[in-house]
Design a protein around this motif. Structure first.
Motif, short mmCIF file in Angstrom:
data_model
loop_
_atom_site.label_atom_id
_atom_site.label_comp_id
_atom_site.label_asym_id
_atom_site.label_seq_id
_atom_site.Cartn_x
_atom_site.Cartn_y
_atom_site.Cartn_z
N ALA A 411 0.83 -1.21 0.00
CA ALA A 411 0.00 0.00 0.00
C ALA A 411 0.86 1.25 0.00
N GLU A 412 1.94 1.24 0.79
CA GLU A 412 2.85 2.39 0.83
C GLU A 412 3.57 2.57 -0.50
N TYR A 413 3.98 1.46 -1.08
CA TYR A 413 4.68 1.49 -2.37
C TYR A 413 3.75 1.99 -3.47
N TRP A 414 2.54 1.47 -3.51
CA TRP A 414 1.61 1.77 -4.61
C TRP A 414 1.03 3.17 -4.50
N TYR A 415 1.09 3.78 -3.35
CA TYR A 415 0.53 5.13 -3.18
C TYR A 415 1.31 6.15 -4.01
N ASP A 417 2.88 7.65 -7.27
CA ASP A 417 2.61 7.53 -8.71
C ASP A 417 3.82 7.04 -9.48
N ASP A 418 5.01 7.50 -9.10
CA ASP A 418 6.22 7.04 -9.79
C ASP A 418 6.40 5.54 -9.65
N ASN A 419 6.10 5.02 -8.46
CA ASN A 419 6.24 3.58 -8.26
C ASN A 419 5.25 2.80 -9.11
N ARG A 420 4.06 3.35 -9.31
CA ARG A 420 3.08 2.67 -10.15
C ARG A 420 3.60 2.51 -11.57
N PHE A 421 4.12 3.61 -12.10
CA PHE A 421 4.67 3.52 -13.45
C PHE A 421 5.86 2.56 -13.50
N ASP A 422 6.75 2.67 -12.50
CA ASP A 422 7.93 1.80 -12.48
C ASP A 422 7.52 0.33 -12.43
N PHE A 423 6.51 0.03 -11.62
CA PHE A 423 6.11 -1.38 -11.46
C PHE A 423 5.52 -1.93 -12.75
N VAL A 424 4.62 -1.17 -13.37
CA VAL A 424 4.01 -1.63 -14.62
C VAL A 424 5.06 -1.78 -15.71
N ALA A 425 5.94 -0.78 -15.85
CA ALA A 425 6.99 -0.86 -16.86
C ALA A 425 7.94 -2.03 -16.60
N SER A 426 8.27 -2.25 -15.33
CA SER A 426 9.18 -3.35 -14.99
C SER A 426 8.56 -4.70 -15.32
N MET A 427 7.24 -4.84 -15.04
CA MET A 427 6.57 -6.10 -15.35
C MET A 427 6.48 -6.33 -16.85
N VAL A 428 6.27 -5.25 -17.61
CA VAL A 428 6.23 -5.38 -19.07
C VAL A 428 7.60 -5.83 -19.59
N LEU A 429 8.65 -5.17 -19.12
CA LEU A 429 10.00 -5.52 -19.56
C LEU A 429 10.35 -6.96 -19.17
N ALA A 430 10.01 -7.34 -17.95
CA ALA A 430 10.34 -8.69 -17.49
C ALA A 430 9.55 -9.73 -18.28
N THR A 431 8.29 -9.44 -18.59
CA THR A 431 7.47 -10.37 -19.36
C THR A 431 8.03 -10.56 -20.76
N VAL A 432 8.41 -9.44 -21.41
CA VAL A 432 9.00 -9.53 -22.75
C VAL A 432 10.30 -10.32 -22.70
N GLY A 433 11.13 -10.06 -21.67
CA GLY A 433 12.38 -10.81 -21.55
C GLY A 433 12.15 -12.29 -21.31
N ALA A 434 11.16 -12.62 -20.47
CA ALA A 434 10.86 -14.02 -20.20
C ALA A 434 10.35 -14.74 -21.44
N LEU A 435 9.48 -14.08 -22.19
CA LEU A 435 8.97 -14.69 -23.43
C LEU A 435 10.09 -14.90 -24.43
N PHE A 436 11.04 -13.97 -24.45
CA PHE A 436 12.18 -14.09 -25.36
C PHE A 436 13.03 -15.32 -25.01
N LEU A 437 13.23 -15.54 -23.70
CA LEU A 437 14.08 -16.66 -23.26
C LEU A 437 13.37 -18.00 -23.34
N ILE A 438 12.08 -18.02 -22.94
CA ILE A 438 11.37 -19.30 -22.82
C ILE A 438 10.75 -19.73 -24.15
N LEU A 439 9.94 -18.85 -24.74
CA LEU A 439 9.23 -19.22 -25.96
C LEU A 439 10.01 -18.89 -27.22
#
Length: 606
Positions: A411-415, A417-439
């Motif tokens: 709750a403290e982290y998500w409050y 706004d910068d953290n919200r953007f960082d978290f979404v962007a980090s998850m997108v980057l990690a997902t793309v990287g994982a798909l690149f390595l696995i699939l």
């Protein structure tokens, strides 16, 4: 401008021995609606207000009847619909903020109507003079254009003068006559100076003056109503002062608490009893356990204008590891060592070792993207290790999020706004990287493109630069303050775009018999992308129109769709002229003048 004069401040606060952060609950939000508890409100009994309510109900009833008729006509096979306009009208009647914006728009229109009429007189008089002078002129300029082009008839002259005044065809309209004889400047310059230089600025000043005056009165009325609500609250809660207190009538904590209990179901409050006691003691200046009328009024008007968001400050992992080497290591890594009360993430993280390290990583990421761009643009072959560097930048930001969440609660982290953007962007980057390595179905180019998301974070890192901090504060506050004026512009564009779909949808085509074979700038300039085939496309077309005041190529193409002196032609003229008045002259001018005024005030405060 704050709605109803109410200020909303988002802050972070916590006690020194607590692991909770406190950020912005509107105590005034339960002080104001006290008439629901039986307190009479003179404003609600105002006869003029009841008269206005009757008018709104009559308008809603009329719009509903028209909606039914529109549906019946549509079922009968008609392709013309007025439903979007009717829905907008019903929304304007039902939504208070939208209703206020529409009323403000009409008030502004009436306020500048006299200047607008003078604007019209200028066009008509000059069109008559220009037609008289140029209609019989048979000469041509050095480029072969007739000198009287656009002035052969009074109707053509009216349109030419109008588009010249709003600079849509300036200087094209004056080129033939100016090239033929410099003496025609005696005809053109007074018109351009009076109309385009002076009158448009007078309209701009008049629009802003009326809007700002109304906004100021609206703010004053909101503050008056807020004060009356606080007075009514004190009248409800007051009791005789306890023995030994010479304060007269006072408010006790238990009564304050009961009021919150009554209003909680109405206002969906999340305030706790513990936090309520903290607020009460903050109001009590002399610490005697009760609030006199002066304390209650002063603090309600000054202190209780906040929205408080209560979050758990520390993560479960940190609470479990309290007092261990892990906690000390995390404190040294993600906290900046600032002394004083621990106010949570926004106070402790900026300037920490973790923050500095991630800024360095972002800088390296930017340099890496730039290097890859240079190699790509020059068609140089990239070494294989480039792919592994891209993968590193895809996953490194997940580590940052994990470390933060191991120290602060979700709750403290998500409050932040910068953290919200960082978290979404980090998850997108990690997902793309994982798909690149696995699939292995993600290309290196897509992996590289995803990393560009991190370039946006460079703007956040630049907050450490002083001149950039100032600009960020000004722009952010400007957008927040002007949001209602921006909404007004959006609503104008939406309403006229809905009407434009009915008038021009699917008709602005080169294959249309009405337009086929005609030498129109609309097609030669490839403006076919700006059309009214659906509402979003219509909004883009009108938005571009607003920025340029008037688009002659689009307007001429629309006018060519109808035969002269027909009802359809009259509808097209009504659409074009009404939008010019509603958007470029009124709504957009309000935004322009309002932005300048607000910028000056914010700049002084900053």
């Amino acid at each position: 401008m704050q709605s109803r004069g109410q200020q909303r401040v988002h802050s972070q606060w916590c006690s020194a021995d607590s692991n909770q952060s406190w950020g912005g609950l509107g105590i005034l939000d339960f002080v104001l609606p006290l008439h629901t508890l039986g307190v009479p409100c003179p404003t609600l009994l105002n006869p003029s207000r009841w008269s206005r309510l009757e008018g709104v109900l009559l308008l809603e009833f009329s719009l509903l009847i028209l909606s039914v008729l529109d549906l019946m006509i549509f079922l009968a096979g008609s392709s013309v619909r007025i439903a979007p306009v009717l829905r907008f009208g019903l929304a304007a009647c039902s939504v208070p903020r939208l209703q206020e914006l529409v009323c403000s728009f009409f008030r502004t229109t009436v306020a500048v109507s006299k200047v607008g009429m003078f604007f019209l007189y200028t066009v008509v008089i000059f069109a008559w003079v220009a037609t008289t002078v140029l209609d019989d002129e048979e000469g041509k300029d050095q480029f072969g254009q007739p000198v009287r082009e656009g002035f052969a008839t009074f109707g053509e002259s009216l349109y030419t003068c109008f588009t010249t005044l709003n600079t849509a065809t300036l200087p094209d309209s004056m080129v033939p006559s100016y090239d033929y004889s410099r003496s025609y400047l005696l005809l053109w310059m007074p018109f351009i100076f009076v109309g385009a230089v002076l009158l448009k600025q007078v309209i701009l000043a008049g629009v802003y003056n009326d809007y700002s005056k109304h906004a100021k009165n609206f703010l004053i009325e909101g503050r008056r109503l807020r004060k009356s609500g606080v007075d009514a609250a004190f009248e409800l809660l007051k009791t005789p002062a306890p023995a030994g207190c010479n304060r007269g009538e006072v408010v006790r904590f238990k009564d304050f608490e009961r009021l919150v209990d009554v209003l909680k179901p109405l206002l969906e409050m999340t305030v706790t009893k513990e936090f309520l006691r903290v607020l009460f003691h903050a109001l009590d200046d002399d610490s005697n356990g009760v609030l006199d009328k002066a304390e209650f009024q002063d603090r309600c008007l000054r202190c209780l204008q906040f929205e408080f968001h209560i979050t758990e400050r520390d993560s479960c992992l940190k609470q479990c590891m309290k007092g261990t080497a892990f906690e000390r290591t995390m404190d040294a890594l993600v906290e900046n060592g600032a002394s004083g009360t621990n106010l949570g993430y926004s106070c402790k993280y900026p300037g920490s070792w973790m923050d500095l390290a991630m800024n360095i990583v972002i800088g390296l990421n930017v340099s890496w993207v730039f290097t890859e761009s240079v190699m790509d643009l020059n068609n140089w072959e990239e070494p294989r290790f480039f792919m592994y560097v891209d993968l590193f930048f895809s996953f490194v930001y997940v580590l940052e999020a994990a470390l933060k969440l191991s120290h602060w609660s979700w709750a403290e982290y998500w409050y932040n706004d910068d953290n919200r953007f960082d978290f979404v962007a980090s998850m997108v980057l990690a997902t793309v990287g994982a798909l690149f390595l696995i699939l292995q179905q993600i290309s290196v180019a897509m992996l590289r493109s995803a990393n560009i998301l991190r370039l946006i974070r460079v703007l956040k890192a630049m907050k450490h630069l002083r001149f950039y901090q100032r600009t960020c504060v000004i722009v952010t506050n400007l957008l927040r303050t002007c949001r209602e004026v921006l909404l007004l512009n959006l609503l104008v564009v939406l309403l006229w775009a809905s009407a434009g779909v009915q008038l021009f949808g699917g008709k602005l085509l080169a294959s249309n018999p009405r337009l086929e074979g005609k030498d129109l700038g609309y097609f030669s300039s490839h403006y076919q992308v700006f059309n009214f085939n659906d509402v979003p496309l219509g909004m883009i077309t009108l938005f571009v129109w607003t920025l340029g005041d008037w688009n002659d190529d689009i307007a001429v193409a629309c006018l060519e769709l109808a035969e002269p002196w027909t009802f359809y032609k009259a509808l097209i003229w009504t659409f074009l002229l009404s939008y010019y008045i509603a958007s470029p002259l009124l709504a957009y001018n309000v935004l322009s003048a309002f932005s300048i005024d607000v910028y000056q005030k914010i700049d002084e405060e900053v």
